[in-house]
Design an enzyme around this catalytic site. Sequence first.
Site, mmCIF file in Angstrom:
data_model
loop_
_atom_site.group_PDB
_atom_site.id
_atom_site.type_symbol
_atom_site.label_atom_id
_atom_site.label_comp_id
_atom_site.label_asym_id
_atom_site.label_seq_id
_atom_site.Cartn_x
_atom_site.Cartn_y
_atom_site.Cartn_z
ATOM 1 N N HIS A 152 74.220 20.595 22.413
ATOM 2 C CA HIS A 152 75.344 21.700 22.857
ATOM 3 C C HIS A 152 74.415 22.961 22.872
ATOM 4 C CE1 HIS A 152 78.865 23.565 23.484
ATOM 5 N NE2 HIS A 152 79.574 22.378 23.853
ATOM 6 N N ARG A 191 82.661 29.205 27.612
ATOM 7 C CA ARG A 191 81.787 29.824 28.707
ATOM 8 C C ARG A 191 82.559 29.335 29.835
ATOM 9 N NH1 ARG A 191 77.439 26.519 28.665
ATOM 10 N NH2 ARG A 191 78.431 25.103 26.618
#
Lengths: 236, 537
Positions: free
Chosen positions: B229, B245
């Site tokens: 990740h 994000r």
Amino acid sequence: MIKIRIKRFHAAREPQSLEQEWEVKEGATLLESLTEIKCRKDPTLTFRSGCRSSVCGSCAVRVNGKEVLACAYKPKDGDLIEPRRFAPLIKDLVVDEKESFRTIERASGWLERFDQEAVVTPDDEKRTERQSDCILCHSCYSACPVLEVNPAFLGPFALTRVWRYVADPREGDSKTKIDTIQKDGVWDCTLCGECTMVCPQGIDPKNDILMLRARSTQMGHSDPNMGNFGSFGLDF
Amino acid sequence: MVDVLIIGGGGAGLCAALAAREAGAKVAVLGKTYPTRSQTSMAQGGINAALGNAEEDSIEAHIADTLKSSHGLGSEERIRRLCENGPDAIAWLERLGTPFSRIEGGKVAQRRLGGASAKRACYAQDYTGLKMLHTLYDASLGRGITFYDEYFMLNYIVEDGRVLGVTAIELGSGEVKAIGAKSVVVASGGYGGIYRGFTTNSSASTGDGVAAAMRAGAVLSDMEFIQFHPTALKGSGVLISESARGAGGYLLDSRGERFVDELKPRDEVAAAIWEQLEKEEEVYLDIRHLGERFIEEHLPQERKLAILYEGVDPVRDLLPIKPVAHYTMGGIEVDDRHMTKVEGLFAAGECANAYIHGANRLGGNSLLETVVFGREAGESAAAFAGQNGDRVTASSVQYERDRAFVSAVAGFTNQIDFYEKRDFLGKIFYRNVGILRSEMGLKGVLAAVRQMQKELPFMGIVDKSREFNTNLTEFIEFGNMLELAETILVGAIGRNESRGAHRRADFAQENDEKFYGVHSLSWKEDGVLCNEFGGME
């Protein structure tokens, strides 16, 4: 470095209970400190842990008499770490949670019947957003003074769970849910708010219980304690 | 005796349990923690389904995105099945009372995650996995499913190639027990815990069910594919959700400049960050421009964790991050019914490799897999139990062996501290079997792993008591991780190409001629690890 005290328990040891002092790093979380002790100093130290990020609900303990998640608490010098209350001790900070988990089943903390027609608006969802943040860490259960006098009390988290489903527009049978929580349930709460004080997720079980009481009254139930006053003829 | 025994009470396990129950089977769920404490509770981003609630979307687009991200290791047929069942999976969760976030008019809200061509992930704030898992647990309690909570599974009981139950330590009493079943579904989660200190995973993600499946005769595949990740907190490896994000968060280098398209698939973003970190640069997540109100509403968990672990409030400051192990794409090979090579043993969720994620998983597809394939596995297991229910165990060999092993561990010499080795394993895996790999590093780690396997009898435990002995269970977990570590390394060494999450510095390109559609396979014969690349010409 700071010093913390840990209350330990082992049934097969003499003495069964003792308090131990350990030096730990300042600024680390309590869970990091417990892990450090277990891996570097004393592998017999026993506690539960999991996600390290306050969502799995495994690591709640009592610090100086108040429930906290070990992964979200940074210890201070002299802190006393104890297991949670109202559950049989198994070892050190691990208590037997079978009975407390069973309160969900006893309270029928699930969607009873899905109402196909129901529409859940953003407002509906917001209404019980907090309640469904519950991580079942049992902090509220350990903090609840009612359980001291009535071990059969369903307790805060199970009742919050029931409210989360009763308040959901998709619940097609809230009557059954409300009926289930009359005995050892909503009316046994003293509304002291200890549960609300310790919830790491900011849930307010006391308020949920008040909501359930209001719904109970609407559905024809009444506070059994009030009934008692009546029967003793206080209404002269 | 139960009909269907489920190992693991996370998302896939509970979905399997509910489906088997709906099919009329008597079901029990066994797990080393309580169900609500499973890894699923940590899933934040969402669950994919092409509902088109937030913007135009289609099943075909969902299939195309998933297939693309799998880099030739996904099965189009299985991916199609998964994506087509997406909307039904959401409807099913809806019927159980899952508290999804909503848009006006009452439809389930959806947001975009990396690698997706549309806003496809249904979510419940940043608690999607938590709320889904708790709803599944409540529903399971309401439908009379039995729970063996805090039972640590040791091995499957297998006779003549057919599973007939499991052995497990009841943690509270410390007793070894044998639990019989007509069929078993393993849904025990992934093996990201090998990267201890460098993973977003719970410390319980140690691949116990996967390692035991290999010992029982099942085949493991694509074990070298581990997703990193891009954004975990620098100090602790605690996850900051991709939705940060997705909502418009930036990744910045030491000079405060963006260096990668933040919404590319995870393997590409993680690799770009790794490149910065290798240059001794810092990488930051910047969500300040999203505003305090937005962050409080959509990313409250992230803010809380950043303050706790890094002492940084992302509303005001840049958040230092690093990529860490997050999801293991490899796992137990299953057929179209989700059955492993062991008759009657089914697998679903992260522990299985159903050829969905291939070389790189898309955010939001794992929760979908737990629901769709978890339910399918439960149905298959119930059907199998119905058709093959009359056989019972003929001997207690496995039980005797595992009971003897557990008592023997107390006698191991304990000259080598396994906790130290466990940390060491995490570190060398992160450095050498992480985002960028090379033959020399991989071979070095393989030698270290084999050495540790030999040293196990010289490790051991200090706590000799019976009750809730986590020193013992952590030791057994470590043994399981070492067993799986070897399969990861052998796959990673043999795959001399770069594909998705498997990146080799010495073989930077995808080699389709040699490896397209080729899966690394691992299994045991008489206790010896065997490997080959399946489908290689």
